[in-house]
Write an enzyme that holds these catalytic residues in place. Sequence first.
Site, PDB file in Angstrom:
ATOM      1  N   GLY A  12       0.776  -1.236   0.000  1.00  0.00           N
ATOM      2  CA  GLY A  12       0.000   0.000   0.000  1.00  0.00           C
ATOM      3  C   GLY A  12       0.807   1.285   0.000  1.00  0.00           C
ATOM      4  N   THR A  13       1.988   1.277  -0.638  1.00  0.00           N
ATOM      5  CA  THR A  13       2.730   2.543  -0.677  1.00  0.00           C
ATOM      6  C   THR A  13       2.020   3.565  -1.567  1.00  0.00           C
ATOM      7  OG1 THR A  13       4.200   1.884  -2.483  1.00  0.00           O
ATOM      8  CG2 THR A  13       4.955   1.407  -0.248  1.00  0.00           C
ATOM      9  N   ASN A  14       1.339   3.106  -2.583  1.00  0.00           N
ATOM     10  CA  ASN A  14       0.573   4.058  -3.412  1.00  0.00           C
ATOM     11  C   ASN A  14      -0.627   4.596  -2.648  1.00  0.00           C
ATOM     12  OD1 ASN A  14       1.654   4.444  -6.254  1.00  0.00           O
ATOM     13  ND2 ASN A  14       1.858   2.226  -5.966  1.00  0.00           N
ATOM     14  N   MET A  91      -4.126  -6.516  -7.267  1.00  0.00           N
ATOM     15  CA  MET A  91      -3.561  -7.545  -8.132  1.00  0.00           C
ATOM     16  C   MET A  91      -4.587  -8.521  -8.703  1.00  0.00           C
ATOM     17  SD  MET A  91      -0.558  -6.569  -8.335  1.00  0.00           S
ATOM     18  CE  MET A  91       0.863  -5.854  -7.532  1.00  0.00           C
ATOM     19  N   ILE A  93      -7.699  -9.064 -11.528  1.00  0.00           N
ATOM     20  CA  ILE A  93      -8.408  -8.493 -12.684  1.00  0.00           C
ATOM     21  C   ILE A  93      -9.896  -8.730 -12.461  1.00  0.00           C
ATOM     22  CG2 ILE A  93      -8.769  -8.636 -15.178  1.00  0.00           C
ATOM     23  CD1 ILE A  93      -5.818  -9.480 -15.429  1.00  0.00           C
ATOM     24  N   LEU A  94     -10.653  -7.633 -12.510  1.00  0.00           N
ATOM     25  CA  LEU A  94     -12.098  -7.759 -12.296  1.00  0.00           C
ATOM     26  C   LEU A  94     -12.807  -7.960 -13.624  1.00  0.00           C
ATOM     27  CD1 LEU A  94     -12.592  -4.921  -9.660  1.00  0.00           C
ATOM     28  CD2 LEU A  94     -12.503  -7.388  -9.243  1.00  0.00           C
ATOM     29  N   ASN A 108      -6.021   3.014 -12.668  1.00  0.00           N
ATOM     30  CA  ASN A 108      -5.019   2.042 -12.224  1.00  0.00           C
ATOM     31  C   ASN A 108      -3.632   2.648 -12.385  1.00  0.00           C
ATOM     32  OD1 ASN A 108      -3.774  -0.556 -11.648  1.00  0.00           O
ATOM     33  ND2 ASN A 108      -3.430  -0.795 -13.840  1.00  0.00           N
ATOM     34  N   HIS A 110       0.179   1.607 -13.156  1.00  0.00           N
ATOM     35  CA  HIS A 110       0.948   0.472 -13.677  1.00  0.00           C
ATOM     36  C   HIS A 110       2.430   0.857 -13.689  1.00  0.00           C
ATOM     37  CE1 HIS A 110       1.748  -3.191 -15.850  1.00  0.00           C
ATOM     38  NE2 HIS A 110       2.539  -2.489 -16.636  1.00  0.00           N
TER      39      HIS A 110
HETATM   40  C1  GAR Z   1       3.109  -0.933  -7.536  1.00  0.00           C
HETATM   41  O1  GAR Z   1       4.380  -0.888  -8.125  1.00  0.00           O
HETATM   42  C2  GAR Z   1       2.029  -0.916  -8.597  1.00  0.00           C
HETATM   43  O2  GAR Z   1       2.335  -0.095  -9.686  1.00  0.00           O
HETATM   44  C3  GAR Z   1       2.028  -2.358  -9.014  1.00  0.00           C
HETATM   45  O3  GAR Z   1       2.176  -3.080  -7.812  1.00  0.00           O
HETATM   46  C4  GAR Z   1       2.891  -2.292  -6.863  1.00  0.00           C
HETATM   47  C5  GAR Z   1       2.057  -2.184  -5.602  1.00  0.00           C
HETATM   48  O4  GAR Z   1       2.729  -1.517  -4.572  1.00  0.00           O
HETATM   49  N1  GAR Z   1       0.819  -2.681  -9.716  1.00  0.00           N
HETATM   50  C6  GAR Z   1       0.765  -3.517 -10.740  1.00  0.00           C
HETATM   51  O5  GAR Z   1       1.719  -4.145 -11.123  1.00  0.00           O
HETATM   52  C7  GAR Z   1      -0.616  -3.656 -11.381  1.00  0.00           C
HETATM   53  N2  GAR Z   1      -0.496  -4.204 -12.695  1.00  0.00           N
HETATM   54  P1  GAR Z   1       1.974  -0.881  -3.329  1.00  0.00           P
HETATM   55  O6  GAR Z   1       1.047  -1.934  -2.734  1.00  0.00           O
HETATM   56  O7  GAR Z   1       3.102  -0.555  -2.383  1.00  0.00           O
HETATM   57  O8  GAR Z   1       1.251   0.342  -3.786  1.00  0.00           O
END
Ligand code: GAR
Length: 207
Positions: A12-14, A91, A93-94, A108, A110
């Site tokens: 969950g850093t994003n 992670m 796909i819905l 999203n 990416h």
């Molecule tokens: C992030 O790098 C995000 O871009 C990627 O997973 C990581 C999640 O990190 N997402 C994908 O690859 C989706 N196709 P987070 O949980 O620390 O935000």
Amino acid sequence: MKNIVVLVSGGGTNLQALIDAQESGLIKGGKITCVISSKPGVYALERAKAHDIPSRVIPRKEYPDSIEYSKAILSALKEENADLVVYAGFMTILDELVVREYPNKMMNVHPALIPSFCGKGYYGLRVHEEALKKGVKLTGATVHFVTEVCDGGPIILQKAVEIENGDTPETLQKRVMQQAEWKILPKAVSLFCEDRLVVTDGRVYIK
Ligand code: GAR
């Protein structure tokens, strides 16, 4: 005020970048009202709790297939009166039954410059492994609207990141997050909440 629902599956850093932007007043016109995780016990849930954001866990494992899972997510999104749905390291796909209900209202992040290193199977570290294998000199991140085509929806924002000598998938992942993802995701959410994103013929224009 738009209700922002954030979907997560991991660290969950994003999500944290969105929370930080919200707390600094950078997201005008919207508020994170719920975090939904596809996995129990992930750190993203702790982040929500630490900032008094309600959360729900809808474990992918408890559903027999993508359709049943998507129906459960859809009914949660309706209950939460979501105006914007953000996949932040989600992670799963819905099914398109969800996307159809939220046209140009789901985004999203990416970890690559779409259309490179994207589509089914390209997620998390795997994306960076492939970028390094190919030997590209630039990679980055993309925020796009979600459509029924995996990673194929209209592109909202992109930011490039240089690949450095000695990069490993892990070092590259970290740099792409720091230099690109954590910046463009809050920015895209903010633009959406201010009604500044217009989609015409599959392209996003910023007003
Ligand atoms: C992030 O790098 C995000 O871009 C990627 O997973 C990581 C999640 O990190 N997402 C994908 O690859 C989706 N196709 P987070 O949980 O620390 O935000």
